[in-house]
Design an enzyme around this catalytic site. Sequence first.
Site, PDB file in Angstrom:
ATOM      1  N   LYS A  73       4.548 -20.115  40.747  1.00 47.51           N
ATOM      2  CA  LYS A  73       6.157 -19.730  39.679  1.00 47.51           C
ATOM      3  C   LYS A  73       7.123 -20.637  40.244  1.00 47.51           C
ATOM      4  CE  LYS A  73       9.432 -15.546  39.148  1.00 47.51           C
ATOM      5  NZ  LYS A  73       8.603 -14.027  40.207  1.00 47.51           N
ATOM      6  N   SER A 149      10.138 -10.730  35.819  1.00 49.84           N
ATOM      7  CA  SER A 149      10.465 -12.096  35.686  1.00 49.84           C
ATOM      8  C   SER A 149       9.621 -12.637  36.035  1.00 49.84           C
ATOM      9  CB  SER A 149      11.055 -13.091  36.525  1.00 49.84           C
ATOM     10  OG  SER A 149      11.025 -12.057  38.465  1.00 49.84           O
ATOM     11  N   SER A 173       8.291  -7.656  39.563  1.00 51.63           N
ATOM     12  CA  SER A 173       7.815  -8.966  38.313  1.00 51.63           C
ATOM     13  C   SER A 173       6.844  -9.369  38.215  1.00 51.63           C
ATOM     14  CB  SER A 173       9.283  -9.801  38.889  1.00 51.63           C
ATOM     15  OG  SER A 173      10.352  -9.641  38.138  1.00 51.63           O
TER      16      SER A 173
HETATM   17  N1  GLN Z   1      13.394  -6.659  36.137  1.00 50.08           N
HETATM   18  C1  GLN Z   1      13.780  -6.505  37.828  1.00 50.08           C
HETATM   19  C2  GLN Z   1      14.880  -7.187  37.528  1.00 50.08           C
HETATM   20  O1  GLN Z   1      15.456  -8.314  36.940  1.00 50.08           O
HETATM   21  C3  GLN Z   1      12.743  -6.813  39.083  1.00 50.08           C
HETATM   22  C4  GLN Z   1      12.574  -8.439  39.041  1.00 50.08           C
HETATM   23  C5  GLN Z   1      12.104  -8.725  39.634  1.00 50.08           C
HETATM   24  O2  GLN Z   1      11.246  -8.091  40.432  1.00 50.08           O
HETATM   25  N2  GLN Z   1      12.246  -9.902  39.888  1.00 50.08           N
HETATM   26  O3  GLN Z   1      15.838  -7.451  38.715  1.00 50.08           O
END
Ligand code: GLN
Length: 479
Positions: A73, A149, A173
Amino acid sequence: MELNKLTAHELIEKIDKEEITSQEIISSLEKRIKEVESKVKAYTKVSDLNLLCPTSNIKHPTSLLKGIPISIKDNICTESLNTECCSKILKGFKPPYDATVIKKLKEAGASIFFLKTNMDEFAFGSSTENSYFGPTQNPWDLECVPGGSSGGSAACVAADEAIWALGSDTGGSIRQPASFCAVVGLKPTYGRVSRYGLIAFASSLDQIGPITKDTRDNALLLNIIAGPDKNDSTSINTDVPDYTKSLGLDIKEIKIALPKEYFLSGLDPEIKDIINEAINKLKSLKADFKEVSLPHTEYAVAVYYIIATAEASSNLAKFDGVQYGYRAKGKLIDMYKKTRGEGFGEEAKRRIILGTFVLSHGYYDAYYLRALKVRTLLKQDFDEIFKEFDCIVTPTSPTSAFKIGEKIEDPLKMYLSDIYTISANLAGIPAISIPCGFTKKGLPVGLQILSKPFNEEMLFRVAYAYEQNTEWHKMKPKL
Ligand code: GLN
């Protein structure tokens, strides 16, 4: 044989028998990327396909991973390799060092892909639409998001453009994209994997974890990346067990809790039916189920978006055009303002503003401090359950993958898609998502399993037992 379709453990076996070489694996991945990457867009950019892997890392015939490549990532630091968090503000940033997980992977003989996987800017999002490079498309339906994400990491594994990948999980995410793409995604216990070299979103919630084609690969990868690290004072000094040893143990009389708050009206009825079928499968393997309550669940999303944005606003303060990446023109103060104004995307700005607000004098007690207190209550809910139960089973997400563009204009709607994954981060407990079926439209559904801190073994044990008795993890998207 298309080597790119195999799992890492299958490939290791073949290399051991001298049937294939790691270079052949890399070639098959290159071919696949050329075929499908223009549709999926799982990687941040495809510049030079001959440079997929640093050649120095592919000659490890005696190492554990034998040169098998891994995709990373874009928020995990890779020495001399662009690491931009898919944000304009980090454009061109090449870290001078490797994150601890990368160091460990290299020591185990992995080849690190030169291409980084696409993500929501700074991991802010649930759809990968907030990327500076544009959205990734779900390999199961190109009109849909892959989740986020870590959408790029999940999509490249699902599309066989990678053997396996690393993601990061602050509120879901890893697990939510794993569920949207029919792959296995684990968020380890907070402190199990070093965060050194992970560009921070919310430091008290972030964890790096594996995204893989099956549970065995997931356990294998956690074996490599887990463990204490002197460079991360929040990593915990406990032994790392061999997680692959929990694979194959039966789940007879394992006590599984079903929290009723995770099966209420927000859950898509089609998903509910699929989850119930998965529960029946686990019942047929003689696991014991009982309904329980996690009474503070309704506050999780609100608590998360206060704590996560507060920490993010502080973590992002260092991006000012001086040390990293993008720099706008102008005199000092103007340069700061313009760099941040031009460098951050809309969602990043929204979170910086919200986080700064909840931390500001006058609102700190009303929002931030109160959120911390409710976080403790949420954690205590889990502590109570784990006194009696071995694990908890829930859906990973209330819906399957939604259409690109469907929620991007409505941040609150987007935030609600994390409702089932957020609590694990707030409580610091480990959780895994495994494929457990498909909707009528052919979109994947994920089953989430949670356990008490440092009991990833239980997650692998239950996940593997389920996997051995189902075929979902073997399904491939038609691309
Ligand atoms: N979707 C969640 C957010 O927008 C989690 C994102 C994540 O785990 N990095 O914060």
